[in-house]
Design an enzyme around this catalytic site. Structure first.
Site, PDB file in Angstrom:
ATOM      1  N   SER A  91     -24.438 -15.674 -30.203  1.00  0.00           N
ATOM      2  CA  SER A  91     -24.623 -14.181 -29.521  1.00  0.00           C
ATOM      3  C   SER A  91     -25.519 -14.578 -28.110  1.00  0.00           C
ATOM      4  CB  SER A  91     -25.222 -13.624 -30.083  1.00  0.00           C
ATOM      5  OG  SER A  91     -24.654 -12.568 -30.343  1.00  0.00           O
ATOM      6  N   ASP A 190     -15.613 -12.418 -37.261  1.00  0.00           N
ATOM      7  CA  ASP A 190     -17.430 -11.282 -36.334  1.00  0.00           C
ATOM      8  C   ASP A 190     -16.830  -9.404 -36.934  1.00  0.00           C
ATOM      9  OD1 ASP A 190     -19.252 -10.960 -34.604  1.00  0.00           O
ATOM     10  OD2 ASP A 190     -18.342 -12.358 -33.908  1.00  0.00           O
ATOM     11  N   HIS A 220     -20.288 -13.463 -37.843  1.00  0.00           N
ATOM     12  CA  HIS A 220     -20.948 -13.040 -36.326  1.00  0.00           C
ATOM     13  C   HIS A 220     -21.868 -14.801 -36.453  1.00  0.00           C
ATOM     14  CE1 HIS A 220     -22.342 -11.733 -32.520  1.00  0.00           C
ATOM     15  NE2 HIS A 220     -23.837 -11.978 -33.287  1.00  0.00           N
TER      16      HIS A 220
END
Length: 247
Positions: A91, A190, A220
């Site tokens: 991320s 996600d 995610h």
């Protein structure tokens, strides 16, 4: 709170792992251990503002601080004698790993579920606020105190998220000139970002040798999801194929 950074000293091949927004290196620790078992040296620093009892501390720093953290981590490995380094991140960590690749002489880079290209469809803001409020309750703050401070905290959060978007927008035009290997992994389930921007990211690296992986059942945090074993093997395969000079 104890620093969650880890340094697994192994062989001559070194890897940096960067964690996600509002998280710690714990979310890449299992991947780090998998790489260590294959004799890679792995370092994962805790980003500034992270790993404390209060998520509000994250809002007191900026993306520039995290970039500096990454460069210090890279320099640390250089000083330890590792001349060739690959960097990956989950991320936010993927954005920072990509920025490091643009600025420094990395062997390769990689992203896991990372909005490293402009993305407006995100649940990050709500998730962060909910998590921060829950932590404040846990720390003993009253509902009245939290509600009183919430407008200020939301303003800080909005500014920080805008700064992250600005950083990504500044980075994206450079992707087309990257010629080093790039690894892209994305979870199909996600819950925080639009998973399909991973395809846009792949296309943006027009000259790079992109190793793209889609994990249909993963959320995610693909590094700790149901496909993590497959991800670990895919990262190892990617690393094995790199042109390491140091053995």
């Amino acid at each position: 709170m104890k620093d969650k950074s880890f340094y697994f000293k192994g062989g001559k091949r070194a890897v940096l792992l960067f964690h996600a927004y509002s998280s710690t290196p714990n979310d890449v620790r299992m991947l780090g251990r998998a790489l260590e078992r294959e004799n890679y040296t792995v370092y994962s620093p805790t980003f500034s503002g992270h790993g404390t009892h209060d998520l509000e501390d994250i809002l007191e720093v900026s993306p520039k601080d995290w970039i500096e953290d990454a460069k210090k981590a890279f320099q640390f490995l250089r000083e330890e004698g590792y001349q060739e380094v690959a960097a990956f991140g989950l991320s936010l960590g993927g954005i920072i790993a990509t920025k490091l690749m643009l600025d420094e002489n990395l062997l390769a880079s990689g992203t896991f579920s990372s909005p490293a290209i402009h993305n407006d469809t995100t649940n990050v803001r709500k998730e962060f606020l909910d998590f921060m409020i829950a932590k404040k309750y846990k720390n003993g703050d009253s509902k009245e105190v939290i509600q009183q401070r919430l407008p200020e905290l939301e303003e800080k959060l909005d500014k920080q998220l805008a700064d992250i978007r600005k950083l990504v927008d500044e980075m994206a035009p450079q992707y087309g000139s990257v010629e080093k290997p790039v690894f892209i992994a994305q979870g199909g389930k996600d819950e925080l970002i639009n998973s399909h921007i991973a395809y846009e990211l792949k296309e943006a690296f027009a000259k790079a040798d992109v190793d793209f992986h889609w994990y249909e059942n993963s959320p995610h945090s693909v590094t700790v999801g149901p496909d993590r074993k497959e991800l670990e093997q895919d990262v190892l395969n990617f690393l094995t194929e790199l042109q390491w000079n140091g053995g």
